[in-house]
Design a protein around this motif. Structure first.
Motif, PDB file in Angstrom:
ATOM      1  N   MET A 232       0.848  -1.196   0.000  1.00  0.00           N
ATOM      2  CA  MET A 232       0.000   0.000   0.000  1.00  0.00           C
ATOM      3  C   MET A 232       0.883   1.245   0.000  1.00  0.00           C
ATOM      4  N   GLN A 233       1.720   1.319  -1.021  1.00  0.00           N
ATOM      5  CA  GLN A 233       2.650   2.430  -1.187  1.00  0.00           C
ATOM      6  C   GLN A 233       2.042   3.460  -2.142  1.00  0.00           C
ATOM      7  N   ARG A 234       2.061   4.697  -1.732  1.00  0.00           N
ATOM      8  CA  ARG A 234       1.566   5.769  -2.591  1.00  0.00           C
ATOM      9  C   ARG A 234       2.667   6.154  -3.584  1.00  0.00           C
ATOM     10  N   LEU A 235       2.317   6.257  -4.855  1.00  0.00           N
ATOM     11  CA  LEU A 235       3.277   6.646  -5.888  1.00  0.00           C
ATOM     12  C   LEU A 235       3.191   8.147  -6.108  1.00  0.00           C
ATOM     13  N   THR A 236       4.297   8.816  -5.902  1.00  0.00           N
ATOM     14  CA  THR A 236       4.292  10.278  -5.959  1.00  0.00           C
ATOM     15  C   THR A 236       5.174  10.841  -7.069  1.00  0.00           C
ATOM     16  N   ARG A 237       5.854   9.966  -7.809  1.00  0.00           N
ATOM     17  CA  ARG A 237       6.709  10.458  -8.885  1.00  0.00           C
ATOM     18  C   ARG A 237       6.819   9.413  -9.976  1.00  0.00           C
ATOM     19  N   GLY A 238       7.404   9.837 -11.113  1.00  0.00           N
ATOM     20  CA  GLY A 238       7.638   8.914 -12.207  1.00  0.00           C
ATOM     21  C   GLY A 238       6.648   9.064 -13.337  1.00  0.00           C
ATOM     22  N   PRO A 239       6.843   8.307 -14.428  1.00  0.00           N
ATOM     23  CA  PRO A 239       6.003   8.404 -15.612  1.00  0.00           C
ATOM     24  C   PRO A 239       4.513   8.160 -15.358  1.00  0.00           C
ATOM     25  N   LEU A 240       4.182   7.242 -14.476  1.00  0.00           N
ATOM     26  CA  LEU A 240       2.763   6.994 -14.200  1.00  0.00           C
ATOM     27  C   LEU A 240       2.125   8.201 -13.525  1.00  0.00           C
ATOM     28  N   ARG A 241       2.864   8.820 -12.613  1.00  0.00           N
ATOM     29  CA  ARG A 241       2.369  10.031 -11.958  1.00  0.00           C
ATOM     30  C   ARG A 241       2.142  11.146 -12.988  1.00  0.00           C
ATOM     31  N   GLU A 242       3.057  11.265 -13.946  1.00  0.00           N
ATOM     32  CA  GLU A 242       2.935  12.287 -14.984  1.00  0.00           C
ATOM     33  C   GLU A 242       1.789  11.976 -15.937  1.00  0.00           C
TER      34      GLU A 242
ATOM     35  N   ALA B 272      -0.994  10.517 -15.157  1.00  0.00           N
ATOM     36  CA  ALA B 272      -2.282  10.697 -14.460  1.00  0.00           C
ATOM     37  C   ALA B 272      -2.079  11.674 -13.317  1.00  0.00           C
ATOM     38  N   PRO B 273      -1.840  12.951 -13.614  1.00  0.00           N
ATOM     39  CA  PRO B 273      -1.448  13.908 -12.579  1.00  0.00           C
ATOM     40  C   PRO B 273      -2.493  14.160 -11.506  1.00  0.00           C
TER      41      PRO B 273
ATOM     42  N   ILE C 257       0.710  -1.613 -18.032  1.00  0.00           N
ATOM     43  CA  ILE C 257       0.295  -0.824 -16.870  1.00  0.00           C
ATOM     44  C   ILE C 257       0.039   0.627 -17.254  1.00  0.00           C
ATOM     45  N   ALA C 258       0.948   1.212 -18.037  1.00  0.00           N
ATOM     46  CA  ALA C 258       0.805   2.622 -18.412  1.00  0.00           C
ATOM     47  C   ALA C 258      -0.490   2.854 -19.172  1.00  0.00           C
ATOM     48  N   ALA C 259      -0.791   1.958 -20.102  1.00  0.00           N
ATOM     49  CA  ALA C 259      -2.032   2.110 -20.878  1.00  0.00           C
ATOM     50  C   ALA C 259      -3.247   1.978 -19.976  1.00  0.00           C
ATOM     51  N   ALA C 260      -3.172   1.088 -18.982  1.00  0.00           N
ATOM     52  CA  ALA C 260      -4.295   0.910 -18.065  1.00  0.00           C
ATOM     53  C   ALA C 260      -4.519   2.164 -17.228  1.00  0.00           C
ATOM     54  N   VAL C 261      -3.431   2.744 -16.724  1.00  0.00           N
ATOM     55  CA  VAL C 261      -3.544   3.956 -15.913  1.00  0.00           C
ATOM     56  C   VAL C 261      -4.130   5.098 -16.730  1.00  0.00           C
ATOM     57  N   VAL C 262      -3.646   5.254 -17.958  1.00  0.00           N
ATOM     58  CA  VAL C 262      -4.157   6.319 -18.829  1.00  0.00           C
ATOM     59  C   VAL C 262      -5.637   6.106 -19.137  1.00  0.00           C
ATOM     60  N   LYS C 263      -6.015   4.858 -19.388  1.00  0.00           N
ATOM     61  CA  LYS C 263      -7.423   4.554 -19.684  1.00  0.00           C
ATOM     62  C   LYS C 263      -8.329   4.987 -18.525  1.00  0.00           C
ATOM     63  N   ILE C 264      -7.926   4.672 -17.305  1.00  0.00           N
ATOM     64  CA  ILE C 264      -8.736   5.042 -16.132  1.00  0.00           C
ATOM     65  C   ILE C 264      -8.735   6.556 -15.943  1.00  0.00           C
ATOM     66  N   ALA C 265      -7.550   7.170 -16.045  1.00  0.00           N
ATOM     67  CA  ALA C 265      -7.428   8.610 -15.805  1.00  0.00           C
ATOM     68  C   ALA C 265      -8.174   9.432 -16.859  1.00  0.00           C
TER      69      ALA C 265
END
Length: 424
Positions: free
Chosen positions: A288-298, A300-301, A391-399
Motif C-alpha cells: 500500500m505504497q503511494r506513488l508520488t513520482r515517475g512516468p505513471l504520476r505524470e 495521471a497527474p 500498466i501505463a495504458a491501463a492507468v491512462v485509460k482510467i485517468a
C-alpha cells in the motif's frame, strides 16, 4: 543501462536445476558443507515464517533494532527492482562487487551439481552474513518453513510466525492445518517463538508442535495484545503497556504486524524508544505504497496512485481494509496475477470497493495469467472489467475516463517491481 555482471552469474544459477521450486534440504546442506558451513557462524538469528506480513514485520523489527544501535543483516525474497535487495549486510544492500565474488564462489563450490536458484542464492547469502560482523540477522523464510532452504539454523535466537493462510497449496498442503504444520517447522527446541494472530486451526497446530519441543510461545491474544485507540497503538504484554504512534506503514492490518514486531523486540530486551522507532521508521515498498513520482504520476497527474504487491486472498482482505479507511474516492484497480493464483479469491474482498478492473500482463513473466482470464474472473464477480496491453495504458485509460480517481496497481510482486523500477 548496462546489465550488471551479477545478472550473468544469477542466470547461470537458474540453469542448475530444472525446477524453480523443489522443497528439500539435502542439496542445501551439501552446498553449505562445501562453503565451510556458514550457518554455524551467523549473528543471532530471528527466523520469520508465515503467509502474509513477513516483510512488514521484518521491516519493523529491523527499524527497532537499528534504532537501538544494532547492526542488522536481513534476508528477504523476492526482490522488487534488483537482486541485491535480498541481501542486506549491516544495514545496506550488498554491493555489486561483493555479490559477484560471492556468486562466483558458490558456483565453484557447487561444481555444477543440481541446486535450485533459491537454494544457491540462500547459501550465498548465509556465507555473506557469516563473514560480515553484525548484531542480528533477520532471516525470512522463502516458502513454508520445515523444508525451506533457510531452515538450516539449528539454534536461532527467536522465531516468529506471522498470519498463516491458504497459499502455495501445491507445495505446502491443501488445508490450513497442513500449511501451519509446515510453517511451524521453523520452531526449535526451547527457542522462544512469537506468534501473530492466527485462525484457531492454525494456532492449534503451532501450539502442539511448541509443546513437543518445549518452545515458550508468545501468542497474540494470550501473551500480548495490540490495538488502535484514539489514533494511537496500544501494546500490552506480561511486562506492561506501551502507548505508541500508529505504524508508518499504512493499513489497519499493520496494527497486528506491529504487535508481532513489538512482541519480538520486547522478547529481545529492547527499550521503549526502540519499540517506537519500529513503528515510525519502518519502510517496506509495494505494501500500500503511494506513488508520488515517475512516468505513471505524470500520465495521471490528478489521480491518487497506489501500489501493492499482495497476491493472495488474505492480502486482498488487507488491501480492502486499507481502502475502507481512506477518504472516499472512486477507486479502480490495475490487476495482474501469476497463473497459479486464484483471481476470483483475490478479487472477492474488493467487491463493493472498486468501480472497475483493468487487467494487464506481467512483462517478461512466462507464468503470468492471461489478462482475458483475469477479466473473465472479474466479470463473473460482477466487477466491470477491461484489458490493457500494459500498466501505463491501463492507468491512462482510467485517468482519461475519471481524472481524479484512485488507481491501485495490485496482484503481483513482479508487477510491483516493474512499477518501482520506473516510478520508485
Amino acid at each position: 543501462m548496462t546489465e550488471p555482471a551479477s545478472a550473468d552469474l544469477l542466470a547461470r544459477m537458474m540453469e542448475l536445476h530444472p525446477s524453480e521450486i523443489d522443497l528439500s534440504l539435502d542439496r542445501t546442506y551439501r552446498l553449505l558443507d562445501a562453503l565451510g558451513r556458514p550457518q554455524d557462524r551467523l549473528p543471532p538469528v530471528i527466523h520469520i515464517a508465515g503467509t502474509n506480513g513477513k516483510g512488514s514485520t521484518l521491516a519493523m523489527i529491523r527499524a527497532g533494532l537499528e534504532a537501538a544501535g544494532q547492526r542488522v543483516h536481513a534476508y528477504t525474497s523476492p526482490h522488487l527492482v534488483r537482486f541485491h535487495e535480498r541481501i542486506l549486510l549491516a544495514g545496506a544492500d550488498i554491493s555489486e562487487t561483493a555479490l559477484c565474488a560471492l556468486l562466483e564462489r558458490v558456483l565453484e563450490a557447487n561444481a555444477g551439481q543440481p541446486v535450485t536458484f533459491f537454494e544457491a542464492t540462500t547459501c550465498a547469502a548465509l556465507a555473506a552474513f557469516a563473514e560480515t560482523p553484525a548484531d542480528a540477522l533477520l532471516l525470512e523464510v522463502g516458502m513454508g518453513g520445515r523444508m525451506d532452504t533457510t531452515n538450516v539454523v539449528e539454534a536461532p535466537r527467536l522465531t516468529v510466525i506471522t498470519p498463516v493462510a491458504l497459499d502455495h497449496q501445491a507445495f505446502l498442503g491443501d488445508t490450513l492445518p497442513e500449511i501451519a504444520g509446515e510453517k511451524a517447522g521453523i520452531l526449535k527446541r526451547r527457542v522462544p517463538c512469537v506468534v501473530a494472530r492466527q485462525q484457531d486451526e492454525a494456532l492449534d497446530v503451532i501450539e502442539a508442535r511448541a509443546a513437543r519441543l518445549g518452545v515458550p510461545l508468545l501468542a497474540h491474544g494470550q501473551h500480548w495484545h495490540a490495538w488502535e485507540e484514539r489514533g494511537r497503538l496500544v501494546f500490552q504484554d506480561e511486562t506492561g503497556l506501551l502507548d505508541l504512534p500508529l505504524p508508518a506503514l499504512p493499513g489497519p492490518h499493520q496494527i497486528d504486524n506491529a504487535g508481532t514486531a513489538l512482541a519480538a523486540l520486547r522478547q529481545l530486551g529492547l527499550p521503549e524508544a526502540a519499540c517506537e522507532a519500529a513503528l515510525t521508521q519502518a519502510r517496506w515498498p509495494a505494501r500500500m505504497q503511494r506513488l508520488t513520482r515517475g512516468p505513471l504520476r505524470e500520465a495521471a497527474p490528478q489521480a491518487d496512485l497506489w501500489l501493492d504487491g499482495g497476491h493472495n486472498a488474505h492480502a486482498a482482505e488487507a488491501i480492502a481494509a486499507t481502502l475502507r479507511g481512506l477518504p472516499e474516492r472512486p477507486t479502480h484497480i490495475v490487476f495482474a496475477l501469476l497463473n497459479n493464483r486464484d483471481p476470483r479469491a483475490f478479487l472477492q474482498p474488493l467487491k463493493g470497493l472498486v468501480e472497475s478492473v483493468v487487467t494487464v500482463p506481467i512483462a517478461g513473466e512466462p507464468n503470468a495469467a492471461d489478462p482475458s482470464d483475469l477479466a473473465e474472473a472479474a466479470l463473473a464477480l460482477g466487477l466491470p472489467a477491461t484489458e490493457a496491453p500494459d500498466i501505463a495504458a491501463a492507468v491512462v485509460k482510467i485517468a482519461d475516463a475519471q481524472p481524479g480517481a484512485r488507481i491501485l496497481l495490485c496482484g503481483s510482486l513482479y508487477q510491483a517491481g516493474d512499477v518501482l523500477r520506473e516510478n520508485g
